[in-house]
Scaffold this motif. Sequence first.
Motif, PDB file in Angstrom:
ATOM      1  N   GLU A  96       0.831  -1.209   0.000  1.00  0.00           N
ATOM      2  CA  GLU A  96       0.000   0.000   0.000  1.00  0.00           C
ATOM      3  C   GLU A  96       0.861   1.253   0.000  1.00  0.00           C
ATOM      4  O   GLU A  96       0.537   2.244  -0.646  1.00  0.00           O
ATOM      5  N   ARG A 154       1.881   1.797  -3.418  1.00  0.00           N
ATOM      6  CA  ARG A 154       0.762   2.323  -4.206  1.00  0.00           C
ATOM      7  C   ARG A 154       0.634   3.827  -3.974  1.00  0.00           C
ATOM      8  O   ARG A 154       0.452   4.592  -4.909  1.00  0.00           O
ATOM      9  N   LEU A 155       0.748   4.239  -2.705  1.00  0.00           N
ATOM     10  CA  LEU A 155       0.681   5.673  -2.409  1.00  0.00           C
ATOM     11  C   LEU A 155       1.877   6.412  -3.004  1.00  0.00           C
ATOM     12  O   LEU A 155       1.783   7.583  -3.346  1.00  0.00           O
ATOM     13  N   ARG A 180      -7.982   5.509   5.644  1.00  0.00           N
ATOM     14  CA  ARG A 180      -7.694   4.773   4.419  1.00  0.00           C
ATOM     15  C   ARG A 180      -8.629   5.174   3.283  1.00  0.00           C
ATOM     16  O   ARG A 180      -8.256   5.116   2.116  1.00  0.00           O
ATOM     17  N   ALA A 216      -7.088   8.242   2.040  1.00  0.00           N
ATOM     18  CA  ALA A 216      -5.877   7.913   1.280  1.00  0.00           C
ATOM     19  C   ALA A 216      -6.198   7.258  -0.057  1.00  0.00           C
ATOM     20  O   ALA A 216      -5.372   7.252  -0.954  1.00  0.00           O
ATOM     21  N   LEU A 239      -7.029   4.017  -0.193  1.00  0.00           N
ATOM     22  CA  LEU A 239      -6.687   2.595  -0.086  1.00  0.00           C
ATOM     23  C   LEU A 239      -7.931   1.726   0.050  1.00  0.00           C
ATOM     24  O   LEU A 239      -7.872   0.526  -0.121  1.00  0.00           O
ATOM     25  N   PRO A 243      -4.806   6.360  -5.340  1.00  0.00           N
ATOM     26  CA  PRO A 243      -4.079   6.904  -4.184  1.00  0.00           C
ATOM     27  C   PRO A 243      -2.922   7.830  -4.583  1.00  0.00           C
ATOM     28  O   PRO A 243      -2.763   8.904  -4.012  1.00  0.00           O
TER      29      PRO A 243
END
Lengths: 278, 367
Positions: free
Chosen positions: A174, A177-178, B47, B50, B52, B72
């Motif tokens: 994650e 991904r960010l 999240r 964000a 996600l 994101p």
Amino acid sequence: MMLTLKQTRQLRTFLLGLLAWAVGLVMFFPIFWMILTSFKTELAAFASPPELFFTPTLENYVEIQQRSGYFSFAWNSVVVSFGSTIIGMLIAVPAAYSMAFYESKRTKSTLLWMLSTKMLPPVGVLMPIYLLCKNTGLLDTRTALVIIYTLINLPIMVWMVYSFFKEIPKDILEAARLDGATPLQEISRVLLPISKGGLASTMLLSLILSWNEAFWSLNLTASKAAPLTALIASYSSPEGLFWAKLSAVSTLACAPILIIGWLSQKQLVRGLSFGAVK
Amino acid sequence: MADLKIRKLRKVFDGLEIIKGVDLDINDHEFVVFVGPSGCGKSTLLRLIAGLEEVTSGTISLDGRDITDVTPAKRDLAMVFQTYALYPHMSVRKNMSFALDLAGIDKSEVEAKVQDAARILELGHLLERKPKALSGGQRQRVAIGRAIVRNPKVFLFDEPLSNLDAALRVQMRLELARLHHDLNATMIYVTHDQVEAMTLADKVVVLNGGRIEQVGSPMALYHNPVNQFVAGFIGTPKMGFLDARVISTDPHSVTIELAAGTRLQLPISGARVSAGNKVTLGIRPEHIEVVKASESAFQVEMDVTEHLGSDTFCYVRTSSGETLTVRAPGDFTGEFGQRVGLALDLNHCHLFDESGLTIPKLNQRAA
Ligand SMILES: Nc1ncnc2c1ncn2[C@@H]1O[C@H](COP(=O)(O)OP(=O)(O)O)[C@@H](O)[C@H]1O
Ligand SMILES: [Mg+2]
């Protein structure tokens, strides 16, 4: 006599070591005997009681090379096992990625179902697969073996890669991904480098399984695509029992995989214990 | 600029509504803390911001741009995870530069930004190390550094200090406050620790069961909680609660009788309650004083006393079996089982109706 704590521990280490050596020797003995026999003359190989000291000869190896051409068989084994391993990984990695990081209600049962296909006796599907190969003109081709080996090893490969991926915290992907990674970059720049040890042991296992596979190679190949396992089989019965030659051909067939296995023991142990041993 | 607006945001997991309609404005440069008990949906809300997690319904916009369905990476946000989530196979330098490398930014510019972040976080001597070779506090810093180099509009933190030991946590808390000041950045910070919320926040958002209970400055929440949940959640030691009954009301006061029998006249508007109503009195430990038994009608029995040096926390039991915490001076001595009187600061008494809502005081302190 009372033993101190330290002595007890030393004794236990010693006994465990002894046991491990004994088990190791028992398991290694057949291979040792095979290698030994391969350097005997046919006559010496039959001697009873067996001779432990003899004048080694290379005549078996020479004859095998003259009669069969070891390298064409070996090349088939290499192509087939590397081919099926590479294709298998190309399928197993994305499959395991989606199952490990995008789990759904049916992920667990899918995994179990895939593994359950390994419980089917191969001979049960011999006829249909033989006919399929025959009708598609794939009999005695390396392509057929690559396809079959890929399919039979895939469940284990997916399962192994899945268990390695499961060890990687989702947060890390994650974070990537960010950081702007596309799904492909997420896999290639983060996931694969992190799990390269696990992937290597998966590939190794697939290589070994494909290299050693004998049922399908014997049934689907004749000469052109026959790998080393078929070469061994060809020495077993038709001309009576030639122990020394059979040993020599077996030694030749096992040698590459034994060497690879020896060089990569650590990876292999970690892989087979599914990451439990670090 | 960083103005985040959340409207009617909902999130459903497997048929279970986890975020139940959240409306929230977060302004530029603000340090906003989401606080609430474990499992209330703080992380889920973060999240969602964000990107996600996928939004079930509602919208999120940043500076007027709707980012509800934006990936994101394109939201201009950076997140610091509870587990740090560093890339284990990359050096500290690579960890920090990863996002910039992916974006194809010029090498020398990347290096300058990494050096900048390393200087701010004092990571200069660790740049070539792998995360494995770092302590918890250092990993935390790298995770923050990874966010800083991207110069995001909003920083998101999910319980960033909860894996650190107590001493380090206090130190990092100070550093975060300083960082917020130095970067002048907008930060959203999730924690279950109300002390972190009180000390760091410009604006605290108290969440409970997927809903916002109250939004306000730490002092506003402390002095004027809107309900019993917020009152009990904010402040240490916790506010004490006593069952009571309304005896009489007039426009400027409410007279109640505690279950222990004591009557109190509170400066609270009588408009919302009437005689006979069941209510709950809330009073913080720091607004109670222990006096001689003869000096107060409200008598209690001393239970355990805890000496912290600066303060003494006395746990007392009322005649109706309820317990209260009192914050007494450091040199206070009390004996187990001793009968003492309590003097309550009536201006700091909170009254909650049966549904837990605060009955407003006459002179609310400015938030
Ligand atoms: N991916 C998910 N799938 C199903 N349920 C989830 C998922 N993520 C969180 N939840 C549930 O949502 C609730 C809130 O979780 P979370 O936001 O992590 O709480 P908090 O951070 O406040 O402790 C929990 O009950 C959790 O079980
Ligand atoms: Mg959480």
